[in-house]
Design a protein around this motif. Sequence first.
Motif, PDB file in Angstrom:
ATOM      1  N   THR A 191       0.816  -1.220   0.000  1.00  0.00           N
ATOM      2  CA  THR A 191       0.000   0.000   0.000  1.00  0.00           C
ATOM      3  C   THR A 191       0.843   1.261   0.000  1.00  0.00           C
ATOM      4  N   GLY A 192       2.113   1.136   0.368  1.00  0.00           N
ATOM      5  CA  GLY A 192       2.956   2.316   0.507  1.00  0.00           C
ATOM      6  C   GLY A 192       2.673   3.072   1.792  1.00  0.00           C
ATOM      7  N   SER A 193       2.005   2.417   2.736  1.00  0.00           N
ATOM      8  CA  SER A 193       1.563   3.117   3.936  1.00  0.00           C
ATOM      9  C   SER A 193       1.598   2.211   5.162  1.00  0.00           C
ATOM     10  N   ALA A 194       2.491   2.520   6.085  1.00  0.00           N
ATOM     11  CA  ALA A 194       2.497   1.822   7.361  1.00  0.00           C
ATOM     12  C   ALA A 194       1.266   2.179   8.176  1.00  0.00           C
ATOM     13  N   ILE A 195       0.776   3.401   8.018  1.00  0.00           N
ATOM     14  CA  ILE A 195      -0.400   3.837   8.771  1.00  0.00           C
ATOM     15  C   ILE A 195      -1.631   3.030   8.343  1.00  0.00           C
ATOM     16  N   LEU A 196      -1.793   2.808   7.054  1.00  0.00           N
ATOM     17  CA  LEU A 196      -2.899   1.982   6.582  1.00  0.00           C
ATOM     18  C   LEU A 196      -2.790   0.559   7.118  1.00  0.00           C
ATOM     19  N   ALA A 197      -1.577  -0.006   7.093  1.00  0.00           N
ATOM     20  CA  ALA A 197      -1.397  -1.373   7.570  1.00  0.00           C
ATOM     21  C   ALA A 197      -1.778  -1.488   9.044  1.00  0.00           C
ATOM     22  N   LEU A 198      -1.335  -0.549   9.853  1.00  0.00           N
ATOM     23  CA  LEU A 198      -1.647  -0.589  11.280  1.00  0.00           C
ATOM     24  C   LEU A 198      -3.135  -0.349  11.533  1.00  0.00           C
ATOM     25  N   ALA A 199      -3.763   0.479  10.709  1.00  0.00           N
ATOM     26  CA  ALA A 199      -5.197   0.729  10.851  1.00  0.00           C
ATOM     27  C   ALA A 199      -6.008  -0.520  10.512  1.00  0.00           C
ATOM     28  N   VAL A 200      -5.573  -1.263   9.496  1.00  0.00           N
ATOM     29  CA  VAL A 200      -6.252  -2.523   9.163  1.00  0.00           C
ATOM     30  C   VAL A 200      -6.106  -3.500  10.321  1.00  0.00           C
ATOM     31  N   GLU A 201      -4.898  -3.611  10.857  1.00  0.00           N
ATOM     32  CA  GLU A 201      -4.682  -4.523  11.976  1.00  0.00           C
ATOM     33  C   GLU A 201      -5.593  -4.173  13.147  1.00  0.00           C
ATOM     34  N   ALA A 202      -5.768  -2.871  13.409  1.00  0.00           N
ATOM     35  CA  ALA A 202      -6.574  -2.419  14.542  1.00  0.00           C
ATOM     36  C   ALA A 202      -8.068  -2.522  14.281  1.00  0.00           C
ATOM     37  N   GLY A 203      -8.456  -2.786  13.036  1.00  0.00           N
ATOM     38  CA  GLY A 203      -9.872  -2.832  12.692  1.00  0.00           C
ATOM     39  C   GLY A 203     -10.478  -1.464  12.478  1.00  0.00           C
ATOM     40  N   SER A 204      -9.622  -0.445  12.358  1.00  0.00           N
ATOM     41  CA  SER A 204     -10.117   0.909  12.134  1.00  0.00           C
ATOM     42  C   SER A 204     -10.596   1.105  10.698  1.00  0.00           C
ATOM     43  N   ILE A 205     -10.102   0.273   9.791  1.00  0.00           N
ATOM     44  CA  ILE A 205     -10.520   0.323   8.394  1.00  0.00           C
ATOM     45  C   ILE A 205     -10.523  -1.096   7.853  1.00  0.00           C
ATOM     46  N   GLU A 206     -11.488  -1.418   7.014  1.00  0.00           N
ATOM     47  CA  GLU A 206     -11.546  -2.739   6.406  1.00  0.00           C
ATOM     48  C   GLU A 206     -10.429  -2.886   5.369  1.00  0.00           C
ATOM     49  N   ALA A 207      -9.989  -4.116   5.169  1.00  0.00           N
ATOM     50  CA  ALA A 207      -8.875  -4.368   4.262  1.00  0.00           C
ATOM     51  C   ALA A 207      -9.165  -3.866   2.851  1.00  0.00           C
ATOM     52  N   GLU A 208     -10.366  -4.111   2.358  1.00  0.00           N
ATOM     53  CA  GLU A 208     -10.705  -3.683   0.991  1.00  0.00           C
ATOM     54  C   GLU A 208     -10.714  -2.166   0.887  1.00  0.00           C
ATOM     55  N   ALA A 209     -11.225  -1.498   1.927  1.00  0.00           N
ATOM     56  CA  ALA A 209     -11.229  -0.031   1.921  1.00  0.00           C
ATOM     57  C   ALA A 209      -9.805   0.506   1.971  1.00  0.00           C
ATOM     58  N   ALA A 210      -8.934  -0.158   2.714  1.00  0.00           N
ATOM     59  CA  ALA A 210      -7.537   0.265   2.772  1.00  0.00           C
ATOM     60  C   ALA A 210      -6.858   0.095   1.418  1.00  0.00           C
ATOM     61  N   TRP A 211      -7.172  -1.010   0.735  1.00  0.00           N
ATOM     62  CA  TRP A 211      -6.604  -1.242  -0.591  1.00  0.00           C
ATOM     63  C   TRP A 211      -7.052  -0.143  -1.559  1.00  0.00           C
ATOM     64  N   GLU A 212      -8.320   0.201  -1.498  1.00  0.00           N
ATOM     65  CA  GLU A 212      -8.828   1.275  -2.358  1.00  0.00           C
ATOM     66  C   GLU A 212      -8.207   2.617  -1.986  1.00  0.00           C
ATOM     67  N   ALA A 213      -8.026   2.862  -0.689  1.00  0.00           N
ATOM     68  CA  ALA A 213      -7.405   4.119  -0.251  1.00  0.00           C
ATOM     69  C   ALA A 213      -5.985   4.242  -0.778  1.00  0.00           C
ATOM     70  N   ALA A 214      -5.283   3.122  -0.838  1.00  0.00           N
ATOM     71  CA  ALA A 214      -3.908   3.138  -1.328  1.00  0.00           C
ATOM     72  C   ALA A 214      -3.831   3.414  -2.823  1.00  0.00           C
ATOM     73  N   HIS A 215      -4.966   3.311  -3.520  1.00  0.00           N
ATOM     74  CA  HIS A 215      -4.967   3.462  -4.976  1.00  0.00           C
ATOM     75  C   HIS A 215      -5.835   4.631  -5.441  1.00  0.00           C
ATOM     76  N   VAL A 216      -6.045   5.593  -4.562  1.00  0.00           N
ATOM     77  CA  VAL A 216      -6.839   6.762  -4.943  1.00  0.00           C
ATOM     78  C   VAL A 216      -6.237   7.462  -6.154  1.00  0.00           C
ATOM     79  N   ASP A 217      -4.946   7.707  -6.104  1.00  0.00           N
ATOM     80  CA  ASP A 217      -4.279   8.395  -7.223  1.00  0.00           C
ATOM     81  C   ASP A 217      -4.351   7.563  -8.501  1.00  0.00           C
ATOM     82  N   GLU A 218      -4.070   6.277  -8.372  1.00  0.00           N
ATOM     83  CA  GLU A 218      -4.084   5.401  -9.544  1.00  0.00           C
ATOM     84  C   GLU A 218      -5.480   5.336 -10.146  1.00  0.00           C
ATOM     85  N   ASP A 219      -6.486   5.218  -9.292  1.00  0.00           N
ATOM     86  CA  ASP A 219      -7.855   5.143  -9.795  1.00  0.00           C
ATOM     87  C   ASP A 219      -8.283   6.449 -10.452  1.00  0.00           C
TER      88      ASP A 219
END
Length: 264
Positions: free
Chosen positions: A200-228
């Motif tokens: 994802t290019g983001s340690a913050i996203l990875a830790l948020a997924v682990e904590a359950g603060s964001i769903e894995a699919e939403a984190a994947w999409e967040a990591a690709h906002v620019d690409e999308d």
Amino acid sequence: MRDILNDLDDGRQFSDPDPMRRAQSQMQRPLPKRFYKRVEVGGADEAWTVLLDGRTVRTPAGAELALPSEAAARLVADEFGAQGEHIDPMTMPVTRLVNTAIDGVAVDIQVVMEDILRYASTDLLYYRADAPDRLIELQAEAWDPVLDWAEAELSVRFILAEGVMHVEQPRQTIAAVGAHLRPRNDPLRLAALHVMTTLTGSAILALAVEAGSIEAEAAWEAAHVDEDWNISQWGEDEEAAARRAARRRDMMGAVALLRAVTAR
């Protein structure tokens, strides 16, 4: 340093961390034939193994592939069970990750933690577009809630920047990320977090997924906002789409393993 973070196969590290290029390299040599009929898991408490026709699976370096929960062992077993006439490691993201954790990450936990911290120092979520307005909005919608969670969880503030010019985060902020990461020193857990971070290019996203603060699919999409955004403007390249699909498979495999080893 990064050598131990790459996947291991047949006792050798893959030549390229990109899953599509690894797949292309894999296709240049014959895949091994499936040599087993039965796939089972065995064990109890925190020592579970995968059995192929009664024989314990071992890592490429020869270590016993031992897992701390039945759920984690079943993830690996399911990948072996799903193989057809041949065994294709590229369709086995959890197995590859477990091999990496046992044969690589466990050798030097500290170096893997430091690599995640380097991502936290230059995290994707810090760098915002200065135009167009819609892209700015999309980044804020996807990234701000994750940063809000991290700031509240770690009691820190992150510095954001427009464009790609480097912005240095406060030392105490990175120290807080390090303190949060330090207890997560189990090789399997850390390997999963590292894969999620690099993909994802983001340690913050990875830790948020682990904590359950964001769903894995939403984190994947967040990591690709620019690409999308670029895809919406210019269309999607077929090869790039295949590469992204392979990376997503690795990401979801890492998330599944993380869930399995932390739920016990």
